[in-house]
Design an enzyme around this catalytic site. Structure first.
Site, PDB file in Angstrom:
ATOM      1  N   PRO A  90     -10.789  22.970  -3.068  1.00 43.29           N
ATOM      2  CA  PRO A  90     -10.441  23.602  -4.642  1.00 43.29           C
ATOM      3  C   PRO A  90     -11.605  23.978  -5.340  1.00 43.29           C
ATOM      4  O   PRO A  90     -11.337  24.268  -6.445  1.00 43.29           O
ATOM      5  CB  PRO A  90      -9.800  22.004  -5.131  1.00 43.29           C
ATOM      6  CG  PRO A  90     -10.087  21.006  -4.152  1.00 43.29           C
ATOM      7  CD  PRO A  90     -10.526  21.834  -2.621  1.00 43.29           C
ATOM      8  N   GLU A 117     -12.056  13.088   0.857  1.00 47.95           N
ATOM      9  CA  GLU A 117     -12.922  13.346  -0.230  1.00 47.95           C
ATOM     10  C   GLU A 117     -13.744  14.709  -0.456  1.00 47.95           C
ATOM     11  O   GLU A 117     -13.844  15.280  -1.507  1.00 47.95           O
ATOM     12  CB  GLU A 117     -13.913  12.100  -0.780  1.00 47.95           C
ATOM     13  CG  GLU A 117     -12.964  10.984  -1.395  1.00 47.95           C
ATOM     14  CD  GLU A 117     -12.078  11.213  -2.412  1.00 47.95           C
ATOM     15  OE1 GLU A 117     -12.527  11.769  -3.665  1.00 47.95           O
ATOM     16  OE2 GLU A 117     -10.775  11.013  -2.365  1.00 47.95           O
ATOM     17  N   ARG A 155      -1.158  40.441   6.871  1.00 45.47           N
ATOM     18  CA  ARG A 155      -0.358  41.493   6.905  1.00 45.47           C
ATOM     19  C   ARG A 155      -0.841  42.666   6.396  1.00 45.47           C
ATOM     20  O   ARG A 155      -0.210  43.674   6.055  1.00 45.47           O
ATOM     21  CB  ARG A 155       0.957  40.818   5.794  1.00 45.47           C
ATOM     22  CG  ARG A 155       0.314  40.377   4.390  1.00 45.47           C
ATOM     23  CD  ARG A 155       1.451  39.687   3.721  1.00 45.47           C
ATOM     24  NE  ARG A 155       2.482  40.457   3.475  1.00 45.47           N
ATOM     25  CZ  ARG A 155       2.683  41.460   2.533  1.00 45.47           C
ATOM     26  NH1 ARG A 155       1.317  41.606   1.667  1.00 45.47           N
ATOM     27  NH2 ARG A 155       3.535  42.190   2.138  1.00 45.47           N
TER      28      ARG A 155
HETATM   29  N1  ADE Z   1      -8.109  21.919  -0.007  1.00 40.71           N
HETATM   30  C1  ADE Z   1      -7.490  21.060  -1.068  1.00 40.71           C
HETATM   31  N2  ADE Z   1      -7.056  21.569  -2.022  1.00 40.71           N
HETATM   32  C2  ADE Z   1      -7.270  22.926  -1.942  1.00 40.71           C
HETATM   33  C3  ADE Z   1      -7.105  24.142  -2.559  1.00 40.71           C
HETATM   34  N3  ADE Z   1      -6.508  23.923  -3.872  1.00 40.71           N
HETATM   35  N4  ADE Z   1      -7.364  25.330  -2.202  1.00 40.71           N
HETATM   36  C4  ADE Z   1      -8.320  25.375  -0.902  1.00 40.71           C
HETATM   37  N5  ADE Z   1      -8.371  24.297  -0.301  1.00 40.71           N
HETATM   38  C5  ADE Z   1      -7.805  23.094  -0.546  1.00 40.71           C
END
Ligand code: ADE
Length: 234
Positions: A90, A117, A155
């Site tokens: 994230p 984590e 794709r």
């Molecule tokens: N791992 C956990 N959340 C994620 C996300 N939003 N994008 C990519 N990998 C992740």
């Protein structure tokens, strides 16, 4: 194209990659997806991949050794010089159609799926070349994010979609959302297909579609509309 995926739950990829467009692309030799289990690169009896965080705090952190060993072992089989080794997290840059197009140009990409984590920062600093997030929310692991990336990239590989023009009108391919689509029947429950689409006038149809795409983007995603390449008239 060859895509190497390193993760803790390889079984998650079986069904999604064995359906539809990705399945066909694999069968036709247009893409090879190789899924590796990070646990296979541990050396202790319990096949330990994570440990407590230095400094304390909740949750576990992925250890560096199995990830380094897995990546280095793949690099012995496939030349990854200058090619992306991507951590799904994230904290990464946001995955967009533009990023998918960029990745589709490479011969190989490696996707490393984080879990728990997070991963030991030394993996980021000394092994990973790019970090991608599929959106501003937290998944329980990078596997689902990797599937999203693979689907969007595969794709775009030439020959994967039936028609080479198939993705030109996709939402996001030209900075706009896609125009409304209709198929038969012409009237369904008294709801008619817009007359222009039945007119046979290709110029009018193209104009209508462009107009609809712009209106739809303005209404739903004004942030995208601001960056779209619109003419003065538009
Ligand atoms: N791992 C956990 N959340 C994620 C996300 N939003 N994008 C990519 N990998 C992740």
């Amino acid at each position: 194209m060859r895509i190497d995926i390193l993760c803790l739950f390889p079984e998650m990829f079986v069904s999604p990659f064995d359906c539809s467009i990705i399945k066909r692309a694999r069968e036709r030799g247009l893409v090879e997806v190789v899924v590796h289990n990070i646990r296979d690169y541990t050396h202790d009896k319990h096949r330990t991949v994570d440990d407590y965080a230095y400094g304390g705090g909740p949750g576990m952190v992925l250890k560096p050794e199995p990830i380094f060993e897995a990546v280095e072992s793949i690099k012995k089989q496939v030349d990854y010089g200058g090619l992306p080794i991507i951590l799904l997290t994230p904290q990464g840059r946001l995955f967009t159609q533009q990023v998918a197009r960029e990745l589709a140009l490479h011969q190989n990409i490696m996707l490393v799926c984080g879990h728990y984590e997070g991963v030991d920062e030394r993996v980021r600093e000394h092994l990973i070349t790019d970090e991608i997030s599929i959106g501003d929310y937290v998944l329980s692991g990078g596997e689902l994010a990797a599937m999203v990336v693979v689907d969007a990239v595969v794709r775009l590989i030439p020959g994967v979609l039936g028609s080479p023009l198939s993705f030109h009108s996709d939402s996001h391919s030209n900075g706009l959302l896609e125009y409304p689509q209709y198929t038969r029947p012409e009237v369904y429950r008294s709801w008619s297909v817009p007359a222009v689409l039945l007119s046979g006038n290709h110029g009018e149809i193209a104009r209508w579609r462009r107009q609809q795409a712009i209106l739809r983007t303005l209404k739903r995603r004004p942030d995208l509309a601001k960056q779209a390449n619109l003419s003065t008239e538009e």
